[in-house]
Write an enzyme that holds these catalytic residues in place. Structure first.
Site, PDB file in Angstrom:
ATOM      1  N   ALA A  12      -5.482 -19.660  14.593  1.00  0.00           N
ATOM      2  CA  ALA A  12      -6.645 -20.541  14.637  1.00  0.00           C
ATOM      3  C   ALA A  12      -6.637 -21.357  13.339  1.00  0.00           C
ATOM      4  O   ALA A  12      -6.002 -20.972  12.360  1.00  0.00           O
ATOM      5  CB  ALA A  12      -7.905 -19.700  14.720  1.00  0.00           C
TER       6      ALA A  12
ATOM      7  N   GLY B 162      -4.341 -16.358  16.469  1.00  0.00           N
ATOM      8  CA  GLY B 162      -4.715 -17.008  17.725  1.00  0.00           C
ATOM      9  C   GLY B 162      -3.504 -17.496  18.519  1.00  0.00           C
ATOM     10  O   GLY B 162      -3.569 -17.609  19.746  1.00  0.00           O
TER      11      GLY B 162
ATOM     12  N   GLU C 255      -4.844 -11.121  11.196  1.00  0.00           N
ATOM     13  CA  GLU C 255      -6.230 -11.501  10.856  1.00  0.00           C
ATOM     14  C   GLU C 255      -6.858 -10.610   9.794  1.00  0.00           C
ATOM     15  O   GLU C 255      -7.627 -11.089   8.943  1.00  0.00           O
ATOM     16  CB  GLU C 255      -7.108 -11.494  12.120  1.00  0.00           C
ATOM     17  CG  GLU C 255      -6.950 -12.719  13.013  1.00  0.00           C
ATOM     18  CD  GLU C 255      -5.846 -12.593  14.040  1.00  0.00           C
ATOM     19  OE1 GLU C 255      -4.976 -11.711  13.872  1.00  0.00           O
ATOM     20  OE2 GLU C 255      -5.848 -13.370  15.014  1.00  0.00           O
TER      21      GLU C 255
HETATM   22  N1  3HC Z   1      -4.978 -22.770   9.596  1.00  0.00           N
HETATM   23  C1  3HC Z   1      -4.993 -23.836   8.776  1.00  0.00           C
HETATM   24  N2  3HC Z   1      -4.001 -24.134   7.905  1.00  0.00           N
HETATM   25  C2  3HC Z   1      -2.967 -23.279   7.865  1.00  0.00           C
HETATM   26  C3  3HC Z   1      -2.880 -22.143   8.681  1.00  0.00           C
HETATM   27  C4  3HC Z   1      -3.950 -21.895   9.594  1.00  0.00           C
HETATM   28  N3  3HC Z   1      -3.956 -20.839  10.409  1.00  0.00           N
HETATM   29  N4  3HC Z   1      -1.733 -21.493   8.410  1.00  0.00           N
HETATM   30  C5  3HC Z   1      -1.115 -22.209   7.456  1.00  0.00           C
HETATM   31  N5  3HC Z   1      -1.858 -23.285   7.131  1.00  0.00           N
HETATM   32  C6  3HC Z   1      -1.511 -24.342   6.159  1.00  0.00           C
HETATM   33  C7  3HC Z   1      -1.344 -23.812   4.743  1.00  0.00           C
HETATM   34  O1  3HC Z   1      -2.582 -23.761   4.077  1.00  0.00           O
HETATM   35  C8  3HC Z   1      -0.394 -24.820   4.146  1.00  0.00           C
HETATM   36  O2  3HC Z   1      -1.155 -25.942   3.809  1.00  0.00           O
HETATM   37  P1  3HC Z   1      -0.724 -26.892   2.582  1.00  0.00           P
HETATM   38  O3  3HC Z   1       0.581 -27.501   2.982  1.00  0.00           O
HETATM   39  O4  3HC Z   1      -1.847 -27.850   2.482  1.00  0.00           O
HETATM   40  O5  3HC Z   1      -0.599 -25.987   1.390  1.00  0.00           O
HETATM   41  C9  3HC Z   1       0.496 -25.207   5.328  1.00  0.00           C
HETATM   42  O6  3HC Z   1      -0.213 -24.812   6.504  1.00  0.00           O
HETATM   43  C10 3HC Z   1       1.837 -24.537   5.355  1.00  0.00           C
HETATM   44  O7  3HC Z   1       1.636 -23.135   5.232  1.00  0.00           O
HETATM   45  P2  3HC Z   1       2.688 -22.215   4.499  1.00  0.00           P
HETATM   46  O8  3HC Z   1       2.985 -22.755   3.149  1.00  0.00           O
HETATM   47  O9  3HC Z   1       2.187 -20.817   4.592  1.00  0.00           O
HETATM   48  O10 3HC Z   1       3.976 -22.437   5.437  1.00  0.00           O
HETATM   49  P3  3HC Z   1       5.132 -21.469   5.819  1.00  0.00           P
HETATM   50  O11 3HC Z   1       6.050 -22.255   6.642  1.00  0.00           O
HETATM   51  O12 3HC Z   1       5.628 -20.742   4.614  1.00  0.00           O
HETATM   52  O13 3HC Z   1       4.460 -20.325   6.748  1.00  0.00           O
HETATM   53  C11 3HC Z   1       3.045 -19.476   8.510  1.00  0.00           C
HETATM   54  C12 3HC Z   1       3.906 -20.650   8.003  1.00  0.00           C
HETATM   55  C13 3HC Z   1       3.945 -18.242   8.709  1.00  0.00           C
HETATM   56  C14 3HC Z   1       2.404 -19.873   9.799  1.00  0.00           C
HETATM   57  C15 3HC Z   1       1.994 -19.148   7.415  1.00  0.00           C
HETATM   58  O14 3HC Z   1       1.322 -20.340   7.057  1.00  0.00           O
HETATM   59  C16 3HC Z   1       0.948 -18.166   7.817  1.00  0.00           C
HETATM   60  O15 3HC Z   1       1.165 -16.963   7.726  1.00  0.00           O
HETATM   61  N6  3HC Z   1      -0.244 -18.675   8.260  1.00  0.00           N
HETATM   62  C17 3HC Z   1      -1.382 -17.881   8.549  1.00  0.00           C
HETATM   63  C18 3HC Z   1      -1.229 -17.004   9.741  1.00  0.00           C
HETATM   64  C19 3HC Z   1      -2.558 -16.372  10.060  1.00  0.00           C
HETATM   65  O16 3HC Z   1      -3.131 -15.664   9.264  1.00  0.00           O
HETATM   66  N7  3HC Z   1      -3.035 -16.634  11.263  1.00  0.00           N
HETATM   67  C20 3HC Z   1      -4.281 -16.120  11.698  1.00  0.00           C
HETATM   68  C21 3HC Z   1      -5.340 -17.173  11.544  1.00  0.00           C
HETATM   69  S1  3HC Z   1      -6.935 -16.590  11.953  1.00  0.00           S
HETATM   70  C22 3HC Z   1      -6.922 -16.566  13.643  1.00  0.00           C
HETATM   71  O17 3HC Z   1      -5.954 -16.906  14.271  1.00  0.00           O
HETATM   72  C23 3HC Z   1      -8.193 -16.125  14.274  1.00  0.00           C
HETATM   73  C24 3HC Z   1      -8.033 -15.903  15.725  1.00  0.00           C
HETATM   74  O18 3HC Z   1      -7.860 -14.531  16.000  1.00  0.00           O
HETATM   75  C25 3HC Z   1      -9.227 -16.399  16.493  1.00  0.00           C
END
Ligand code: 3HC
Length: 653
Positions: free
Chosen positions: A69, A108, A131
């Site tokens: 998400a 998500g 999460e």
């Molecule tokens: N939402 C918004 N922005 C995000 C994001 C997300 N879920 N995930 C990453 N970004 C942004 C980062 O802030 C970064 O922004 P920037 O360039 O401005 O600094 C950019 O995307 C690139 O991120 P990374 O530097 O981490 O890129 P990588 O290629 O190294 O890694 C990734 C990619 C593996 C997807 C890593 O970003 C990651 O682990 N993201 C988070 C995963 C996560 O925690 N997902 C769960 C979200 S909560 C959710 O889904 C709720 C649901 O259950 C309803």
């Protein structure tokens, strides 16, 4: 192949063999932002309505499927359709929907895939519901659908830890149905064709395999102990353990829990940490400065620190040349490095071909000139200025003019070390934490003369080593040890003022530190700090408050756990409060005429936190740290500060 149909700014599709191939293109990580949800719901409606369409494939543009998400939407007013709406629509579609996981499917993103009728992944895809690491639970069906696919204990293990799995493990667990051998979309088309016209599996309708309550307790007990009182893992376990109830009921509970946690202080802290980590490597003024290419790293001094750095560098694909004073010492260093790699082999983190490749990239020597091929040389020799200066002078003569010199000093002034080189602009500090192959934090020290591309190279090397780099200016102890000194000083004031070591430690553990300060001292040993205090005694400002309790302990031969006693006693190896230590503390208080008082846990926590933040403010004012969030990262990743409190600078607000 047909023309592209656009469903929203971020969602489009082509039609292949009567199958709608939907692509999410929402850089950087294809998060399910409002526009993605809108596009997907339109695409699904289109697929349902068009008789000529026999099924749907969902995939992501670029190297990510869906990163989750959109965290940046958290806290903003909700925009429909919600992610659960879209996911429900996918699961209910009358035509087969196949998730083609071209890269990371997280949060998500995985929840969306779980509702598809078949999941096929590229061999490099990563899957997970991380999460809890953001202080929340999955909020779009993850806690309810994953156990329907892989059972309750395995789902708890994955979700309550936030662990990411690779495609191979995801296949054996049953999260995905297939790993694509060739082209992912071709394989997904095959899958749709096999499903079309037949009753297909809807995850939400599956019965949950019965699980042994003892096994559930065992898995969750271990994770919750590690979570040290954080809410999200506890709630995740509760939701998964009760997932055998009707799906709608479980989903409603999950969503309500997600929304409550999303607005919590813990979630705000962990999200602060998430963005802080991504911000840290960005240095103002260095945009567009390319790092120098680094393939071969020289490491001088193959003791514990040098060996750990070497193991990390080999793991990251670098060629490593280790230098020590004699061939015998170099040989011992090699054995130590191989020993670290063997541990990775034994634990399964490394397979035999990788182990062989890494050892083949390692050589050791006692001859300076053998470092000539190095692009970067990191010194990890004894922390003594004369030794380091002598080494840098020697290195200057043998390495290429464009090669970089890095010092791993903890307490010396790297500007003085750099001045030993004729080219101080090629010197940077790389302050690793011990053990260097394990600890994520790397303080990248910007010396007075460090050239911009030398600094960006330091950051790029840190990234390739999978470390978390934080840039610091030059000051004694850099960011981490300076704050640690202030915090340690305050803990000693507290001792003198009336708190006992175990009371201070209990307050720290209650706050979320994995271990109290005095227990950590005992583990590390008290001698090195004692020697430093003795060195500093002559120059110490006499009017400054100085607590002598630690000196008295050392004089009494209480040098920590290794000597069997320190701040605590260790009869039978178990840490216990020692009345002799209490007596030493009381004698010191009496000597200084301190009016002793008692402290509550909250008071102890506040005094220590205030000491850390005051020093953090000073580092910001002096320009040593660029951002408060960098300080938070250092204390979380180097000194055990609980991430769910966000770091000292976040926690004070
Ligand atoms: N939402 C918004 N922005 C995000 C994001 C997300 N879920 N995930 C990453 N970004 C942004 C980062 O802030 C970064 O922004 P920037 O360039 O401005 O600094 C950019 O995307 C690139 O991120 P990374 O530097 O981490 O890129 P990588 O290629 O190294 O890694 C990734 C990619 C593996 C997807 C890593 O970003 C990651 O682990 N993201 C988070 C995963 C996560 O925690 N997902 C769960 C979200 S909560 C959710 O889904 C709720 C649901 O259950 C309803």
């Amino acid at each position: 192949m047909s023309d592209v149909t656009t469903f929203s700014a971020t969602v489009s599709a082509t039609t292949r063999n009567g199958i709608l191939v939907v692509t999410i293109d929402n850089p950087p990580v294809n998060a399910t932002s409002a526009d993605v949800r809108l596009g997907l719901s339109r695409a699904l409606a289109h697929a349902e309505a068009e008789g000529a369409i026999s099924g749907v494939i969902i995939n992501g543009a670029g190297k990510t499927f869906i990163g989750g998400a959109d965290i940046k939407e958290f806290g903003k007013p909700p925009v429909e359709p919600t992610l659960p709406d879209v996911i429900e629509r996918i699961e209910a579609l009358s035509k087969p929907v196949v998730a083609a996981l071209n890269g990371a499917a997280l949060g998500g993103g995985l929840e969306l895939a779980l509702a598809c009728h078949y999941r096929i992944a590229s061999p490099t895809a990563l899957l997970g519901l991380p999460e809890v690491k953001l202080g929340i639970v999955p909020g779009a069906g993850g806690t309810q659908r994953l156990p329907r696919l892989i059972g309750i204990p395995a789902a708890i293990e994955l979700i309550a830890s936030g662990r990411i799995t690779k495609a191979g493990e995801a296949l054996s667990l049953g999260i995905i149905d297939e790993i694509a051998g060739t082209d992912l979309i071709d394989a997904a088309i095959n899958a749709v064709q096999k499903l079309a016209g037949k009753p297909f599996r809807r995850t939400g309708e599956l019965a949950i395999a019965s699980a042994d309550p003892a096994e559930i307790d065992k898995v969750s007990g271990k994770l919750l102990t590690k979570a040290r009182g954080q809410k999200a893992p506890t709630e995740a376990v509760r939701l998964i353990a009760s997932s055998h109830r009707p799906l709608a009921e479980g989903l409603a509970d999950e969503r309500a829990t997600f929304l409550t946690l999303r607005d919590s202080r813990e979630a705000a802290a962990l999200q602060h940490v998430f963005f802080a980590e991504r911000e840290a490597p960005k240095v103002a003024g260095l945009e567009g400065v390319d790092p120098r290419p680094i393939d071969t790293i020289g490491i001088c001094g193959l003791g514990l620190m040098g060996s750990g750095i070497a193991a990390a560098a080999l793991g990251a694909g670098y060629t490593v040349i280790g230098l020590d004073q004699t061939l015998e010492a170099a040989g011992k260093g090699r054995e130590r490095i191989i020993g670290l790699l063997e541990r990775n082999l034994a634990s399964g983190r490394l397979d035999q071909p990788d182990f062989d490749a890494q050892t083949a990239r390692l050589s050791v020597t006692a001859t300076d000139v053998d470092l000539t091929p190095c692009d970067l040389v990191i010194e990890a020799v004894f922390d003594d200025l004369d030794i380091k200066i002598d080494l840098f002078r020697r290195l200057d003569k043998v390495i290429r003019p464009d090669a970089i010199l890095a010092t791993n000093t903890s307490y010396l002034n790297p500007d003085e070390i750099a001045s030993a080189s004729k080219h101080p602009e090629r010197v940077v500090g790389l302050h690793f934490f011990s053990p260097a192959h394990v600890m994520r934090l790397l303080e990248v020290v910007r010396c007075k003369e460090t050239a911009p591309d030398v600094l960006t190279t330091g950051l790029a090397v840190a990234k390739r080593l999978r470390k978390l780099p934080v840039v610091t200016g030059v000051t004694e102890g850099f960011i981490g040890n300076r704050i640690f000194s202030a915090y340690r000083r305050e803990a000693e004031f507290l001792l003198e003022d009336g708190a006992l070591p175990h009371e201070i430690d209990a307050a720290l553990e209650d706050y979320g530190f994995p271990m109290g300060l005095f227990a950590v001292y005992d583990m590390a040993g008290l001698e090195i700090a004692w020697a430093r205090r003795k060195r500093q005694a002559a120059t110490r400002e006499p009017s400054e408050r100085y607590v002598e309790i630690a000196d008295r302990l050392c004089e009494a031969g209480r040098l920590g756990q290794k000597s069997g006693r320190g701040w605590y006693a260790y009869a039978d190896g178990k840490r216990t409060v020692d009345p002799q230590v209490t007596a030493i503390i009381e004698a010191e208080r009496t000597k200084k005429g301190v009016v002793v008082r008692s402290f509550s846990q909250a008071e102890i926590q506040k005094r220590l936190l205030d000491a850390m933040t005051a020093e953090g403010e000073a580092l910001l004012a002096e320009g040593i740290a660029a951002r408060a969030s960098d300080i938070d990262l250092v204390m979380i990743n180097g000194y055990g500060f609980p991430a769910h409190k966000g770091g000292p600078m976040f926690a004070k607000n």
